[in-house]
Motif scaffolding. Sequence first.
Motif, mmCIF file in Angstrom:
data_model
loop_
_atom_site.group_PDB
_atom_site.id
_atom_site.type_symbol
_atom_site.label_atom_id
_atom_site.label_comp_id
_atom_site.label_asym_id
_atom_site.label_seq_id
_atom_site.Cartn_x
_atom_site.Cartn_y
_atom_site.Cartn_z
ATOM 1 N N PHE A 291 -32.254 5.060 2.260
ATOM 2 C CA PHE A 291 -33.549 4.471 2.595
ATOM 3 C C PHE A 291 -33.850 4.459 4.091
ATOM 4 C CE2 PHE A 291 -32.124 2.192 -1.299
ATOM 5 C CZ PHE A 291 -33.040 2.770 -2.171
ATOM 6 N N GLY A 292 -32.902 4.883 4.907
ATOM 7 C CA GLY A 292 -33.106 4.840 6.344
ATOM 8 C C GLY A 292 -32.657 3.515 6.938
ATOM 9 N N ARG A 293 -32.523 3.529 8.248
ATOM 10 C CA ARG A 293 -32.078 2.316 8.932
ATOM 11 C C ARG A 293 -33.195 1.275 8.977
ATOM 12 N NH1 ARG A 293 -28.353 4.395 14.059
ATOM 13 N NH2 ARG A 293 -26.835 5.565 12.792
ATOM 14 N N LEU A 294 -32.786 0.038 9.188
ATOM 15 C CA LEU A 294 -33.762 -1.033 9.288
ATOM 16 C C LEU A 294 -34.673 -0.781 10.483
ATOM 17 C CD1 LEU A 294 -31.572 -4.181 8.534
ATOM 18 C CD2 LEU A 294 -32.919 -2.807 6.952
ATOM 19 N N ASP A 295 -35.946 -1.043 10.302
ATOM 20 C CA ASP A 295 -36.954 -0.802 11.326
ATOM 21 C C ASP A 295 -37.365 -2.133 11.945
ATOM 22 O OD1 ASP A 295 -39.021 0.956 12.642
ATOM 23 O OD2 ASP A 295 -40.350 -0.403 11.558
#
Length: 281
Positions: free
Chosen positions: A97-101
Amino acid sequence: MDMIRDVAALRQMLSGLEAERLPGVESSFSLGADGPEAGGVRLARGALHEVQAAQSADMPAATGFALALALRALRTAGAGEGRPLLWVRQDLADAEFGRLDAPGVAQLGLDPVHLLLVRARDGAEVLRAAGDAARCAGLGALLIETWGTPKALDLTTTRRLALRAASSGVTSFLLHAASQPAPTAVATRWRVAPAASAPLAGDAPGAPAFHATLLRHRGGEGCVRPVEGGDWKLEWDHEACSFRDLASLPRAVVPVPAGRPDGAAAAEAGRGEVVALRRAG
C-alpha cells in the motif's frame, strides 16, 4: 475457578489504578455518531480492539477507520491528549500500500509530530514489538498492523496484549485483513469497507466514509443493550475529531464501464449501421 476469580480481581485492581493515574477520564469513549450512540456502542479504554478488512482491497478503508478510532481515543482522553500514537507496521504493508503519507495523516487529524512509527519484518515481530509497547503508559494509543492473520496472532497472544493494555491504560487497536474471524481476546471487533462519500459543493470529494459492522462487543460501561451485528455508514470529521452518520446519497451510484460508446453511437449501432466510435480518455 480460583484462577478465574484471581484474574477478575487483578483486572478490577488495574482498572482502579488507571482511574487514579488519569483523574476525570471516563473508562470508555463513543464514536460520536448518533447511530452507534443509539445502540449503546462505547469502546473501553485500556483495552484491545480489532479492526478487520474482509479483503486486501478494503485495507485502506480499515486503516483510516482504525486511525480515526485511535484519534477519537486520544482526543477524548483529556489528560492523554498530548501523548504520542505508536504505529507498529509490518513491512509487507508498506510494499502493498505504500509508506504512510504525512500530509494524508494530517488530513485525518493527526499531527505527524505525535506519530511514532515502528516497522517490523513479519507478523511475529510486529506482535513482539506491540507487546513491549503495550506496557508503556506514556503512549496515548497503540496501532498494530499485520499483513493478514499470522500464525502468531492467536488467543494467547491477544490475551497477553489485552492484559498489558489494561495494566498501562494504553488503548490498542489491532488492524489486519481477515476473511474469517478467529478467536481473540479483543473487546470489540469491527469489519470495515469503504463507503461512497457525500459530495461537497461543486462535486468536490467528501469526507472519508466507512461502512462499519460491529461483529463483537464485550459490553462495558455505557452499553445499554447487545449491539453485535450493528451496521452503520459513517463519515469522519477531522476538525471535530468525531464520526457522524452518513446521509444517503440523493441518487443511486451506477458504475459506468470505461470505453463505453456515447448514446448516439450506441443507438446507431443498435440499428445495425456501421458507426465510428470515439476513443474515451
